[in-house]
Design an enzyme around this catalytic site. Structure first.
Site, PDB file in Angstrom:
ATOM      1  N   ASP A  78      40.800  83.455  34.317  1.00 46.69           N
ATOM      2  CA  ASP A  78      41.774  83.795  35.325  1.00 46.69           C
ATOM      3  C   ASP A  78      42.814  82.871  35.310  1.00 46.69           C
ATOM      4  OD1 ASP A  78      43.107  84.400  37.652  1.00 46.69           O
ATOM      5  OD2 ASP A  78      41.496  85.064  38.781  1.00 46.69           O
ATOM      6  N   HIS A  79      43.833  83.274  34.724  1.00 43.66           N
ATOM      7  CA  HIS A  79      44.928  82.194  34.562  1.00 43.66           C
ATOM      8  C   HIS A  79      45.473  81.247  35.763  1.00 43.66           C
ATOM      9  CE1 HIS A  79      47.805  85.330  35.141  1.00 43.66           C
ATOM     10  NE2 HIS A  79      48.748  84.228  35.420  1.00 43.66           N
ATOM     11  N   ARG A 104      45.072  94.486  14.039  1.00 43.17           N
ATOM     12  CA  ARG A 104      45.138  95.790  13.173  1.00 43.17           C
ATOM     13  C   ARG A 104      46.329  95.695  12.256  1.00 43.17           C
ATOM     14  NH1 ARG A 104      43.722 100.618  16.973  1.00 43.17           N
ATOM     15  NH2 ARG A 104      45.281  99.430  17.944  1.00 43.17           N
ATOM     16  N   LYS A 132      40.977  88.741  31.922  1.00 42.09           N
ATOM     17  CA  LYS A 132      40.519  89.766  32.976  1.00 42.09           C
ATOM     18  C   LYS A 132      41.197  90.943  32.484  1.00 42.09           C
ATOM     19  CE  LYS A 132      44.617  89.300  35.545  1.00 42.09           C
ATOM     20  NZ  LYS A 132      45.410  90.696  36.169  1.00 42.09           N
ATOM     21  N   LYS A 147      53.195  95.568  44.330  1.00 43.56           N
ATOM     22  CA  LYS A 147      54.472  95.509  43.330  1.00 43.56           C
ATOM     23  C   LYS A 147      55.582  96.021  44.061  1.00 43.56           C
ATOM     24  CE  LYS A 147      52.175  95.336  39.072  1.00 43.56           C
ATOM     25  NZ  LYS A 147      52.601  94.275  38.523  1.00 43.56           N
ATOM     26  N   ASP A 160      43.684  94.692  39.707  1.00 48.16           N
ATOM     27  CA  ASP A 160      44.683  93.718  38.831  1.00 48.16           C
ATOM     28  C   ASP A 160      44.939  92.154  39.590  1.00 48.16           C
ATOM     29  OD1 ASP A 160      46.626  93.404  36.971  1.00 48.16           O
ATOM     30  OD2 ASP A 160      48.348  93.805  38.162  1.00 48.16           O
ATOM     31  N   LYS A 187      46.625  77.038  36.935  1.00 47.57           N
ATOM     32  CA  LYS A 187      47.917  76.554  37.397  1.00 47.57           C
ATOM     33  C   LYS A 187      47.925  75.235  37.923  1.00 47.57           C
ATOM     34  CE  LYS A 187      50.289  81.052  38.250  1.00 47.57           C
ATOM     35  NZ  LYS A 187      51.331  80.833  37.622  1.00 47.57           N
ATOM     36  N   HIS A 232      42.717  87.004  40.960  1.00 42.57           N
ATOM     37  CA  HIS A 232      43.773  85.975  41.639  1.00 42.57           C
ATOM     38  C   HIS A 232      43.550  85.809  43.269  1.00 42.57           C
ATOM     39  CE1 HIS A 232      45.423  86.294  37.695  1.00 42.57           C
ATOM     40  NE2 HIS A 232      46.379  87.236  37.960  1.00 42.57           N
ATOM     41  N   GLU A 265      54.873  90.643  43.931  1.00 42.33           N
ATOM     42  CA  GLU A 265      55.771  90.800  42.868  1.00 42.33           C
ATOM     43  C   GLU A 265      56.731  91.627  43.095  1.00 42.33           C
ATOM     44  OE1 GLU A 265      53.040  91.246  39.094  1.00 42.33           O
ATOM     45  OE2 GLU A 265      51.765  91.830  40.479  1.00 42.33           O
TER      46      GLU A 265
HETATM   47  N1  LIG Z   1      50.023  90.385  28.529  1.00 44.53           N
HETATM   48  C1  LIG Z   1      49.690  89.690  29.608  1.00 44.53           C
HETATM   49  O1  LIG Z   1      50.649  89.118  30.287  1.00 44.53           O
HETATM   50  C2  LIG Z   1      48.353  89.687  30.104  1.00 44.53           C
HETATM   51  C3  LIG Z   1      48.103  88.931  31.219  1.00 44.53           C
HETATM   52  C4  LIG Z   1      46.747  88.761  31.729  1.00 44.53           C
HETATM   53  C5  LIG Z   1      45.710  89.249  31.041  1.00 44.53           C
HETATM   54  N2  LIG Z   1      46.017  89.991  30.083  1.00 44.53           N
HETATM   55  C6  LIG Z   1      44.832  90.927  29.400  1.00 44.53           C
HETATM   56  O2  LIG Z   1      44.950  90.434  27.808  1.00 44.53           O
HETATM   57  C7  LIG Z   1      44.365  91.354  27.100  1.00 44.53           C
HETATM   58  C8  LIG Z   1      45.502  91.617  25.932  1.00 44.53           C
HETATM   59  O3  LIG Z   1      46.821  92.104  26.549  1.00 44.53           O
HETATM   60  P1  LIG Z   1      47.922  92.250  25.708  1.00 44.53           P
HETATM   61  O4  LIG Z   1      49.086  92.440  26.847  1.00 44.53           O
HETATM   62  O5  LIG Z   1      48.324  91.223  24.788  1.00 44.53           O
HETATM   63  O6  LIG Z   1      47.750  93.724  25.161  1.00 44.53           O
HETATM   64  P2  LIG Z   1      48.560  94.258  23.935  1.00 44.53           P
HETATM   65  O7  LIG Z   1      49.833  93.754  23.861  1.00 44.53           O
HETATM   66  O8  LIG Z   1      48.397  95.958  23.968  1.00 44.53           O
HETATM   67  O9  LIG Z   1      47.865  93.893  22.547  1.00 44.53           O
HETATM   68  C9  LIG Z   1      46.551  94.486  21.973  1.00 44.53           C
HETATM   69  C10 LIG Z   1      46.205  93.547  20.944  1.00 44.53           C
HETATM   70  O10 LIG Z   1      44.929  94.053  20.373  1.00 44.53           O
HETATM   71  C11 LIG Z   1      45.175  94.530  19.322  1.00 44.53           C
HETATM   72  N3  LIG Z   1      44.205  95.744  19.133  1.00 44.53           N
HETATM   73  C12 LIG Z   1      43.822  96.647  19.879  1.00 44.53           C
HETATM   74  N4  LIG Z   1      43.026  97.599  19.446  1.00 44.53           N
HETATM   75  C13 LIG Z   1      42.585  97.252  18.201  1.00 44.53           C
HETATM   76  C14 LIG Z   1      41.641  97.716  17.162  1.00 44.53           C
HETATM   77  N5  LIG Z   1      40.953  98.609  17.337  1.00 44.53           N
HETATM   78  N6  LIG Z   1      41.493  96.773  16.014  1.00 44.53           N
HETATM   79  C15 LIG Z   1      42.324  95.700  15.979  1.00 44.53           C
HETATM   80  N7  LIG Z   1      43.119  95.274  16.769  1.00 44.53           N
HETATM   81  C16 LIG Z   1      43.379  95.929  17.783  1.00 44.53           C
HETATM   82  C17 LIG Z   1      46.416  94.770  18.857  1.00 44.53           C
HETATM   83  O11 LIG Z   1      46.736  94.975  17.571  1.00 44.53           O
HETATM   84  P3  LIG Z   1      47.531  95.936  16.841  1.00 44.53           P
HETATM   85  O12 LIG Z   1      48.887  95.864  17.719  1.00 44.53           O
HETATM   86  O13 LIG Z   1      47.902  95.176  15.562  1.00 44.53           O
HETATM   87  O14 LIG Z   1      47.025  97.110  16.890  1.00 44.53           O
HETATM   88  C18 LIG Z   1      47.208  93.799  19.762  1.00 44.53           C
HETATM   89  O15 LIG Z   1      47.315  92.557  18.908  1.00 44.53           O
HETATM   90  C19 LIG Z   1      44.180  92.571  27.859  1.00 44.53           C
HETATM   91  O16 LIG Z   1      42.845  92.567  28.383  1.00 44.53           O
HETATM   92  C20 LIG Z   1      44.845  92.276  29.194  1.00 44.53           C
HETATM   93  O17 LIG Z   1      44.599  92.782  30.261  1.00 44.53           O
HETATM   94  C21 LIG Z   1      47.235  90.231  29.461  1.00 44.53           C
END
Ligand SMILES: NC(=O)c1ccc[n+]([C@@H]2O[C@H](COP(=O)([O-])OP(=O)(O)OC[C@H]3O[C@@H](n4cnc5c(N)ncnc54)[C@H](OP(=O)(O)O)[C@@H]3O)[C@@H](O)[C@H]2O)c1
Lengths: 515, 355
Positions: A202-203, A63, A173, A365, A260, A207, A265, A241
């Site tokens: 599932d990362h 976005r 996930k 956690k 989670d 590993k 995992h 964790e």
């Molecule tokens: N972060 C991790 O370490 C991690 C680990 C394992 C799994 N995950 C999974 O990976 C996914 C992403 O996680 P994240 O931590 O990266 O989330 P995040 O930081 O909240 O990022 C979400 C992304 O989606 C975009 N977005 C959300 N709603 C939108 C919309 N309506 N239109 C356009 N863009 C939109 C956001 O864009 P804008 O910011 O530009 O709005 C942002 O780029 C999730 O399903 C999470 O459960 C994450």
């Protein structure tokens, strides 16, 4: 001259085997945390190792308003800040930057997909990516279906076989919140895609050390004969964790430790330890065997829940010498929240190999340290011939496969204490991967992105696997959600969970490994 | 048999080491003591050290013992190896093999590899004696890589005795004399001893970046489409000689590889020597695959001074189809050695390039 029929003769036999099929990687959620911390560094590492296809490009989509130059500088920052980048090389970065683009738009807005489509077609023409696309959906899970639906409406996903080029969709996930939502998510995705186009990440499976569980079991003849109920007393799986929930309070309130960690995992680790040897390591055989284990786990019915499952939530305490807040004091968390931040479960796998062997699984956690391991506790020697031995000192053999932070295999066995008397003491023999192979290992995301480019689904979850895991855990989640009269918090941050978790093992005459 | 063991006395840092005389049969005990004192200095508990490979280095020229040892040291920092270096020394007494043992924890960290090196100094005629010392010191049941750091080895008795138990023999064919003569020795080595051991050649590894870059050019479908047109090749290599230069072994090896990959190039590869300021004579500077019928061409070049290589592909009318830059790995002896021990199996590409 038919170029597609030619094979590059110079590539054959070289040690560096790159993903040769041209493709575009399209990241949904390109401004998000996962993209910044994991995906962009992994793509850079692949470029650095010359493992990307020659015809390749990345398009970020989110976005936030950004142009190509801003997204490129995001890439540069991600590479500069990541601890996972092995070698920083300006030339590789510049070459990659030239292939990186950004499209901004709302995922709910159909016109955004028109812009995306035009950008992808431009990239196809510029880089020769031939219409092959990987859509990596790194967004909140609630958006997955809408995105795929809109991609379909924009003519960006054709089902496998309907076109000469490929479309693969990677989803992160959590995959659903329970069995019903996972099934409906699957159903909705599979309205537009075939199962072999869906890559559920599932990362943990990416590993090196997790993959090494398989090598350890199936490439070494000495372990498999003792890998069963005759020799194994119990198996303990820990995913601990030390961190709390950071700034993700509202996310965690909806999720909790079972969704989670345990559902994905921890059960992945359990299935790798307990699975039968697959006939081959191709995606079908391997995943069939993995899923069979989860399906063979005895359901945790309401009657057995009290003896088999413990939940916990941390209160204030100390971790690594620092005073930390309790879960209910974290931002975005309700003061009367009953979301579990700790769970310990006892499973039995109902098959010939594992009948009556308990698998104790715990995750939490704000535990004293960050550590993930699988410990196989072997049965005691049947007869101890050493008279006047301090038998109390004798403990059973334990084989521990550590996954993080130190990748190691440790074997605990009894050894004689030097001296005139027959005293036996347990010693731990440690084998650290770092000490055997100096080469730096690649990150889980690198491996998984590469596998997706190669079209290899072995290390990705299949719909029936995800559903089997939810079927197993749904009764636990339902019972815990229904019973709000739980005395939380029940463990202090910096301790190994609530006392009931110790009692879970004590009722069987066992105790958790001290980590 | 006398041995000098270069271990720090308990509690001292490795730099303050005092050589001490022991017998070869005490080497392992002394090594163990050295590890323990190193662990004490660094504050680690070293209950177990892993080892994946024996690397036996034969250095026929005693003056080169130091450089060989430093390459082994770099290797040991990333591969836990049992390193045994045998230095032939005409000054050494014939009746004794003397040993020094060093443990180097400086390169590895607590959870990473760090190496121990056993150095034996032996008279060239002390063959069976040196062999027995090496045999006794090999880590059991692990593969043996034998690195011969000298000229043509086939007549060297020490080499012959040790090659018998090697799984991989590593040489630097440039030391056999540049050009065809050197490659001839390499060929005989590959046939040596009924092909028991795999062969690794540092000089072949020196051109790995060329093979990779050429392959990378043809990963692109539009460049691959030019391949059927390309029927000749020129390889330029550096020379600092003013007189006629024999073809560089690297150029010959690359030509062999290209011919094996695209057989129609056989006898259609020209090797051109180019006088160059660059100090590394024999280095490849440019490879051009071209067409006798059209302007199609794929050229990969190395400027010599800079680290990077560049490449360009042209279509039938001479128009540029693509251009690239490739980074070039370092070519230190340690790095090349590392690549040779990474893979212990036979290298079919090298063998094919020599036929
Ligand atoms: N972060 C991790 O370490 C991690 C680990 C394992 C799994 N995950 C999974 O990976 C996914 C992403 O996680 P994240 O931590 O990266 O989330 P995040 O930081 O909240 O990022 C979400 C992304 O989606 C975009 N977005 C959300 N709603 C939108 C919309 N309506 N239109 C356009 N863009 C939109 C956001 O864009 P804008 O910011 O530009 O709005 C942002 O780029 C999730 O399903 C999470 O459960 C994450």
């Amino acid at each position: 001259m038919v170029a597609t029929e030619l094979v590059n003769p110079f590539r054959q036999g070289l040690r560096v085997d790159r993903a040769t099929e041209p493709c575009q990687l399209v990241i949904f959620g390109a401004s998000g945390d996962l993209t910044h911390r994991k995906l962009l560094p992994a793509i850079y590492n692949l470029a650095q190792a010359q493992l990307l296809p020659a015809a390749f490009s990345v398009t970020g989509f989110a976005r936030q308003a950004m142009d190509d130059a801003q997204f490129r500088s995001l890439l540069a920052t991600a590479v500069a800040e990541s601890g996972e980048v092995r070698r920083r090389d300006q030339q590789t970065l510049e070459e990659l930057e030239q292939r990186v683009h950004y499209v901004s738009g709302d995922f709910h807005d159909p016109t955004a997909y028109t812009a995306l489509k035009a950008a992808l077609e431009r990239s196809d023409a510029d880089y020769g990516t031939g219409g092959n696309r990987i859509f990596y959906i790194a967004t909140p899970a609630s958006l997955y279906v809408d995105i795929v639906e809109k991609l379909h409406a924009a003519g960006l996903v054709a089902q496998h076989g309907a076109s000469a080029s490929f479309v693969r969709v990677v989803v992160e996930k959590p995959f659903g919140r329970n069995l019903t939502s996972a099934r409906s998510l699957d159903k909705e995705l599979l309205d537009y895609l075939c199962e072999d186009q869906v890559y559920r990440i599932d990362h943990y499976l990416g590993k090196e050390t997790v993959q090494n569980i398989l090598v350890f079991r199936f490439a070494n003849g000495i372990f498999e004969p003792i890998w069963n109920r005759r020799y194994v007393d119990n198996v303990q799986i820990t995913v601990a964790e030390s961190l709390g929930i950071e700034s993700r309070g509202s996310f965690y309130e909806e999720t909790g430790v079972v969704r989670d960690i345990i559902q994905n995992h921890a059960l992945q680790l359990m299935s790798l330890v307990a699975m039968e040897p697959p006939t081959t390591f191709d995606a079908r055989d391997f995943r069939d065997e993995k899923i069979r284990v989860i399906e063979a786990i005895k359901p945790l019915g309401a009657a057995s829940l009290a003896q088999s499952a413990v939940r916990g939530q941390y209160g204030p305490g100390y971790v690594a010498g620092e005073s930390v807040a309790g879960y209910r004091q974290e931002d975005g968390v309700a003061l009367d929240s009953i979301t579990p931040t700790y769970a310990a479960l006892r499973f039995f796998v109902d098959n010939w190999r594992w009948a009556d062997v308990p698998f104790y699984v715990r995750s939490g956690k704000r535990l004293p340290k960050r550590t993930s391991e699988i410990a196989i506790h072997f049965k005691q020697a049947p007869h101890l011939p050493f008279r006047k031995t301090q038998v109390g000192e004798l403990t059973s053999n334990v084989l521990a496969l550590s996954i993080q932070p130190n990748e190691a295999i440790t074997l605990r066995f009894g050894a004689k204490v030097p001296g005139p008397s027959m005293r036996v003491r347990s010693v731990a023999m440690d084998f650290g991967y770092g000490a055997a192979f100096g080469a730096e290992e690649s990150s889980a995301y690198e491996r998984l992105i590469l596998d997706c480019m190669k079209g290899d689904q072995t290390l990705f979850d299949r719909a029936d696997g995800v559903e089997a895991a939810w079927s197993l855990l749904d009764p636990v989640l339902a019972a815990w959600d229904a019973d709000r009269a739980v005395a939380f918090p029940n463990y202090a941050a910096g301790t190994w969970g609530p006392p009931e978790a110790d009692r879970l093992l004590a009722q069987d005459g066992r105790q958790w490994r001290h980590l | 048999m006398a041995a000098l063991v270069n271990v720090p006395p308990d509690g001292a840092s490795p730099d303050e080491s005092v050589p001490k005389q022991i017998s070869v049969s005490d080497v392992d005990r002394e090594l163990d003591r050295a590890w323990k004192s190193l662990a004490a200095i660094r504050g680690d508990v070293m209950a177990l050290r892993s080892c994946t490979l024996n690397v036996v280095t034969l250095v026929p020229d005693a003056r080169q013992a130091g450089t060989a040892s430093s390459a082994i040291g770099s290797l040991a920092a990333v591969h836990p190896i049992r390193a045994i270096t045998v230095v032939e020394d005409a000054e050494a007494p014939e009746e004794a093999v003397r040993a020094w043992v060093g443990v180097d924890g400086s390169k590895g960290s607590a959870d990473h590899a760090c190496g121990a090196e056993i150095m034996l100094r032996a008279h060239p005629d002390s063959g069976p004696r040196a062999l027995s010392a090496v045999r006794g010191l090999l880590a059991a049941d692990l593969p043996v890589a034998l690195w011969w750091r000298g000229g043509p080895p086939l007549r060297a008795p020490l080499f012959a005795s040790m090659a018998a138990f090697a799984d991989k023999i590593i040489v630097d064919s440039v030391r056999f004399g540049d050009g065809e003569a050197g490659l001839d020795t390499l060929r005989r080595l590959i046939e040596y001893d009924g092909r028991r051991a795999a062969i690794g050649d540092l000089n072949w590894e020196r051109i790995a970046a060329w093979r990779l870059s050429i392959a990378a050019c043809f990963d692109h479908a539009d460049v691959l489409a030019l391949l059927p047109e390309l029927d000749r090749c020129t390889i330029e290599f550096a020379t600092n000689s003013v007189r006629t230069t024999p073809a560089s072994a690297r150029a010959l090896l690359l030509a062999g590889w290209l011919t094996d990959r695209v057989p129609r190039l056989a006898r259609r590869i020209r090797l051109n020597a180019r006088r160059d300021e660059h100090p590394l004579t024999g280095s490849i500077l440019r490879v051009v695959l071209s067409s006798s019928n059209s302007g199609c061409e794929v050229a990969v070049s190395w400027a010599g001074s800079a680290e990077d290589m560049s490449a360009a592909a042209r279509g039938p009318a001479g128009q540029e189809v693509r251009s690239w830059k490739f980074s070039r790995d370092t070519q230190s002896e340690a790095e090349l050695l590392h690549r040779c021990v990474d893979e212990l199996a036979r290298d079919p590409l090298l063998e094919a390039a020599l036929t």
